[in-house]
Design an enzyme around this catalytic site. Structure first.
Site, PDB file in Angstrom:
ATOM      1  N   LEU A 121     -27.917  -7.345  -9.498  1.00 20.54           N
ATOM      2  CA  LEU A 121     -29.050  -8.227  -9.759  1.00 20.54           C
ATOM      3  C   LEU A 121     -29.957  -7.550 -10.781  1.00 20.54           C
ATOM      4  O   LEU A 121     -30.061  -6.321 -10.807  1.00 20.54           O
ATOM      5  CB  LEU A 121     -29.843  -8.506  -8.472  1.00 20.54           C
ATOM      6  CG  LEU A 121     -29.125  -9.271  -7.354  1.00 20.54           C
ATOM      7  CD1 LEU A 121     -30.020  -9.349  -6.120  1.00 20.54           C
ATOM      8  CD2 LEU A 121     -28.708 -10.660  -7.802  1.00 20.54           C
ATOM      9  N   ASP A 122     -30.619  -8.359 -11.623  1.00 16.52           N
ATOM     10  CA  ASP A 122     -31.587  -7.815 -12.567  1.00 16.52           C
ATOM     11  C   ASP A 122     -32.698  -7.086 -11.816  1.00 16.52           C
ATOM     12  O   ASP A 122     -32.962  -7.359 -10.640  1.00 16.52           O
ATOM     13  CB  ASP A 122     -32.219  -8.939 -13.397  1.00 16.52           C
ATOM     14  CG  ASP A 122     -31.233  -9.567 -14.373  1.00 16.52           C
ATOM     15  OD1 ASP A 122     -30.167  -8.967 -14.606  1.00 16.52           O
ATOM     16  OD2 ASP A 122     -31.527 -10.662 -14.886  1.00 16.52           O
ATOM     17  N   ARG A 123     -33.371  -6.189 -12.527  1.00 10.98           N
ATOM     18  CA  ARG A 123     -34.418  -5.363 -11.911  1.00 10.98           C
ATOM     19  C   ARG A 123     -35.440  -6.195 -11.124  1.00 10.98           C
ATOM     20  O   ARG A 123     -35.830  -5.830 -10.010  1.00 10.98           O
ATOM     21  CB  ARG A 123     -35.145  -4.556 -12.997  1.00 10.98           C
ATOM     22  CG  ARG A 123     -36.325  -3.742 -12.482  1.00 10.98           C
ATOM     23  CD  ARG A 123     -37.041  -3.045 -13.628  1.00 10.98           C
ATOM     24  NE  ARG A 123     -36.181  -2.058 -14.249  1.00 10.98           N
ATOM     25  CZ  ARG A 123     -36.055  -0.800 -13.824  1.00 10.98           C
ATOM     26  NH1 ARG A 123     -36.735  -0.390 -12.762  1.00 10.98           N
ATOM     27  NH2 ARG A 123     -35.256   0.042 -14.452  1.00 10.98           N
ATOM     28  N   ASP A 124     -35.894  -7.315 -11.680  1.00 10.62           N
ATOM     29  CA  ASP A 124     -36.954  -8.085 -11.031  1.00 10.62           C
ATOM     30  C   ASP A 124     -36.431  -9.274 -10.238  1.00 10.62           C
ATOM     31  O   ASP A 124     -37.217 -10.069  -9.715  1.00 10.62           O
ATOM     32  CB  ASP A 124     -37.974  -8.553 -12.068  1.00 10.62           C
ATOM     33  CG  ASP A 124     -38.846  -7.407 -12.564  1.00 10.62           C
ATOM     34  OD1 ASP A 124     -39.100  -6.477 -11.773  1.00 10.62           O
ATOM     35  OD2 ASP A 124     -39.253  -7.430 -13.737  1.00 10.62           O
ATOM     36  N   THR A 125     -35.109  -9.415 -10.134  1.00 12.61           N
ATOM     37  CA  THR A 125     -34.536 -10.452  -9.280  1.00 12.61           C
ATOM     38  C   THR A 125     -34.351  -9.888  -7.881  1.00 12.61           C
ATOM     39  O   THR A 125     -33.896  -8.756  -7.715  1.00 12.61           O
ATOM     40  CB  THR A 125     -33.180 -10.928  -9.832  1.00 12.61           C
ATOM     41  OG1 THR A 125     -33.379 -11.474 -11.137  1.00 12.61           O
ATOM     42  CG2 THR A 125     -32.554 -11.991  -8.937  1.00 12.61           C
TER      43      THR A 125
END
Length: 306
Positions: free
Chosen positions: A133-137
């Site tokens: 997952l992306d850092r802020d997801t």
């Protein structure tokens, strides 16, 4: 770890070929042979040139993996959604990368899971991330507990048999006129950045399915399913449709005092366990910023009547 199968074929076949069909690679067979593993056929230790008959029972012992010294353990608690001998699924918080980077070698989910493995004294401590997952997801993130399990899950990803559902908050309706729709638009790199992506001719095939769940005055809540796995796919596709994610300043989303990052959460993971053939379904509860934003919308007037 030990794995077992029963051969149901009608024709005699080599054990080597049968194991290959189970995803046991030549490299893994060499590891089993030279580093402490064992292969049994009907309870007797055999080599891979043995012949199999219908009803034969195969059991293999794969040697322990140990650990990668380069992944530093960090002892920050993780929220475990599901765990068994093969899999670990955690609820990833915002602001944490999936894997270590050169700038932040100790701050990823891989580091946190390594710390958890250490505290549990697991014999296999190599980190195998199946779904990043992306850092802020935020949301459900799947780890395999061995290289062999990882290879089985990679095959399932290629065959699109791991079902991932997301919840996204869109900052505007854009051109999303239907309650349910599919965005079919190729994605490639932008010309001036190695980070951002865009819909463009010559890009890789990308397919995103969505369902509009709630319409509020300041945003729209949608369920999203990926049918391909391109970088930033959900973010890029909804920006392309004129409905960027709330808080996603990288792709033009409206900034919000509550949602200080792209409003994207992996809500559910579902797959058939390749070892037990049982369905595994895990749901990740909303993070606090999602819950706070929805409460705020309800207090400010509730759902949009349109």
């Amino acid at each position: 770890m030990i794995y077992e199968w029963k051969y149901e074929g009608e024709q005699q076949r080599l054990l080597k070929n049968f194991l290959r069909e189970q995803g046991i690679s030549k490299k893994l067979l060499a590891k089993i042979k030279y580093h402490g593993g064992t292969i049994w056929l009907n309870g007797e230790e055999r080599n891979v040139l043995a012949h199999m008959q219908k009803g034969d029972h195969v059991k293999i012992l794969i040697p322990d993996e140990g650990e990668h010294e380069t992944t530093v353990p960090v002892y920050i608690p993780i929220e475990i959604l599901y765990e068994d001998q093969h899999f670990l699924i955690v609820n990833k918080p915002s602001g944490v990368a999936s894997i270590p980077s050169r700038q932040h070698p100790h701050l990823s989910m891989a580091n946190r899971v390594k710390g958890y493995y250490k505290t549990q004294n697991y014999v296999d401590q190599v980190i195998h991330i199946v779904t990043r997952l992306d850092r802020d997801t935020t949301g459900a993130m799947l780890f395999a507990k061995s290289g062999y399990v990882h290879s089985q899950m990679d095959k399932m990803i290629r065959n699109k048999t791991i079902d991932k559902m997301y919840t996204a908050v869109l900052s505007s309706p854009g051109s999303l006129e239907e309650v349910h729709g599919v965005i079919d638009a190729p994605i490639g790199r932008t010309d001036d950045s190695i980070i951002t992506r865009m819909v463009r001719e010559g890009g890789k095939e990308a397919l995103t399915e969505y369902w509009i769940k709630e319409k509020y005055q300041e945003g729209i809540v949608a369920s999203v399913k990926l049918h391909t796995g391109r970088t930033h796919q959900i973010r890029v596709h909804f920006t392309h449709m004129g409905a960027p994610l709330l808080g996603d300043d990288l792709y033009g989303g409206t900034l919000d005092p509550v949602m200080q990052r792209q409003a994207l959460h992996c809500t559910k993971l579902s797959f058939v366990d390749p070892f037990t053939e049982k369905l595994v379904t895990v749901e990740a509860p909303f993070p606090e910023d999602f819950k706070e934003w929805i409460i705020k919308q309800e207090k400010q007037g509730g759902r949009d009547s349109e």
